[in-house]
Design a protein around this motif. Structure first.
Motif, PDB file in Angstrom:
ATOM      1  N   SER A 116       3.660 -10.953   3.454  1.00 20.77           N
ATOM      2  CA  SER A 116       4.541 -10.143   2.970  1.00 20.77           C
ATOM      3  C   SER A 116       5.048  -9.179   4.185  1.00 20.77           C
ATOM      4  O   SER A 116       4.651  -9.368   5.414  1.00 20.77           O
ATOM      5  CB  SER A 116       3.667  -9.270   2.116  1.00 20.77           C
ATOM      6  OG  SER A 116       3.004  -8.194   2.883  1.00 20.77           O
ATOM      7  N   SER A 117       6.127  -8.043   3.823  1.00 20.03           N
ATOM      8  CA  SER A 117       6.516  -7.290   4.887  1.00 20.03           C
ATOM      9  C   SER A 117       5.832  -5.993   5.151  1.00 20.03           C
ATOM     10  O   SER A 117       6.040  -4.961   5.982  1.00 20.03           O
ATOM     11  CB  SER A 117       8.094  -7.125   4.452  1.00 20.03           C
ATOM     12  OG  SER A 117       8.127  -6.498   3.152  1.00 20.03           O
ATOM     13  N   ASP A 235       6.978  -7.894  -3.431  1.00 18.16           N
ATOM     14  CA  ASP A 235       6.627  -8.684  -2.151  1.00 18.16           C
ATOM     15  C   ASP A 235       5.286  -8.770  -1.865  1.00 18.16           C
ATOM     16  O   ASP A 235       4.890 -10.071  -1.618  1.00 18.16           O
ATOM     17  CB  ASP A 235       7.015  -7.641  -0.839  1.00 18.16           C
ATOM     18  CG  ASP A 235       7.342  -8.351   0.311  1.00 18.16           C
ATOM     19  OD1 ASP A 235       7.379  -9.554   0.413  1.00 18.16           O
ATOM     20  OD2 ASP A 235       7.344  -7.471   1.516  1.00 18.16           O
TER      21      ASP A 235
END
Length: 390
Positions: A116-117, A235
């Motif tokens: 994920s970010s 996310d």
């Protein structure tokens, strides 16, 4: 007739399975705890301590029920892996062990979250931490966590020097170590359907789950959803492979306003999170979660918003408090007030009102933090005063 088995750990009166599952049309069996309360008509009840069940050596009557069911429902955090193992053994559709581990095993979760970010604290498997610990400052604050426990049970927070003295006797396979990130802790709750975010409400904790496990009151107040909240949910859920059902995502917002991923749970949050969510949105999270799990996503309500914010608080089992006049003093703040003179002793820290002497839900125009703080301070101050007198 569809055969549904439900592994139940919470008070079923709070979930009300019968409002989602037609017990006339389906063959429903409940296995678990707190089933001596009023149960739905036409259901089969098998009382059992779920923590004692082994998926490979089930009692004969439970094995027969599971081996012949079409759906196996388990929405308690500590029961997700048990249910997954039973599904694999009897080829029951639903989440497998591989799909449950990223939302249950904290080390697997941390590793998957790299996709994920989101920022997250630095972390190490315990074996790796032992190899690199000498490179960290002795006073660096760290968190020791069991990989498969819940409700902050077993967590220790302190300096590296103190941690190193604790870990020699621990099984390296069962623990991980994380960097401690100071800040406010938020929880994001709602529903996902096919990976799409259906409902979301953000809340800020008042006190912490860790302090609750140590004997202090815990609460949270709803807040306006932060700009980063929706992306954080979708996310991290995508990275963990979670697509359908209720979720409870915890984030830390540091002193610079940066959100850090803490933990994700693929189930409904405990305490009075679901009740406060319904007061705010009009949607029963437990029911929406069940519809998603059973494939009835068309029946999930998108809800409606209310301007008021709702919050909740809960005292842990064994807390010494004097709640005698609190309902009268704070009657304008209370939406619900739950007093339990004889709470059941839990095996592990529990957010269920069955195990709590005192809890409730309050309403505020913008935030409930002040009301929760005042209530907690009021009942604990009165208790301390009585203790000093005696």
């Amino acid at each position: 007739m569809t055969r549904i088995v439900i592994l139940n750990r919470a008070d079923p009166r709070r979930i009300r399975y019968d409002q989602v599952i037609d017990h006339q049309r389906h063959d429903v069996t409940y296995i678990g705890q707190f089933l001596n309360q009023k149960s739905p008509a036409n259901a089969t009840i098998f009382p059992a301590r779920l923590a004692d069940l082994d998926a490979d050596a089930l009692p004969a009557h439970i094995e027969e029920a599971c081996a012949n069911c079409d759906y196996l429902v388990a929405r308690g955090e500590r029961d997700l892996l048990l249910a997954a193992r039973i599904r694999e053994r009897f080829n029951i559709p639903g989440d497998s062990v591989a799909r449950v581990l990223p939302i249950r095993d904290k080390l697997t979760m941390r590793m998957a979250a790299h996709q994920s970010s989101l920022k997250q604290p630095a972390f190490w498997a315990l074996a790796k931490y032992k190899r690199i610990s000498a490179s960290l400052p002795p006073d660096q604050k760290l968190v020791l966590k069991p990989r498969l426990d819940a409700a902050s049970n077993g967590i220790w927070i302190g300096p590296r020097a103190g941690l190193d003295a604790r870990i020699e006797s621990l099984d390296e396979r069962d623990w991980l170590v994380e960097e401690f990130v100071p800040g406010d802790i938020f929880h994001l709750d709602g529903l996902l359907s096919g990976g799409e975010l259906t409902l979301l409400q953000a809340s800020k904790y008042v006190n912490t789950c860790f302090s609750f496990a140590s004997g202090s009151a815990l609460g949270s107040t709803q807040v306006d959803n932060p700009e980063w909240a929706s992306l954080a949910v979708t996310d991290i859920a995508r990275a963990l492979g979670y697509r359908d059902g209720g979720f409870h995502l915890e984030m830390i917002v540091d002193r610079d306003g940066q959100p850090f991923f803490l933990e994700f749970a693929g189930r409904i949050g405990g305490a009075y999170i679901a009740e406060a969510f319904e007061l705010k949105t009009g949607v029963n999270l437990h029911h929406g979660d069940l519809h998603c799990i059973l494939g009835d996503v068309a029946k999930v309500d998108n809800g409606r918003g209310r301007a008021d914010m709702f919050g909740w608080f809960l005292f842990p089992y064994g807390a010494e408090i004097d709640y005698g006049s609190v309902g009268q003093v704070f009657r304008h703040e209370f939406v619900q007030c739950h007093i339990n003179a004889s709470p059941a002793k839990p095996d592990v820290p529990s957010y269920s009102e069955i195990h709590s002497p005192f809890g409730g839900i309050v309403r505020g125009l913008e935030s409930c933090e002040g009301a929760i703080d005042s209530i907690v301070r009021y009942v604990t101050t009165k208790s301390n005063s009585l203790a000093n007198i005696s």
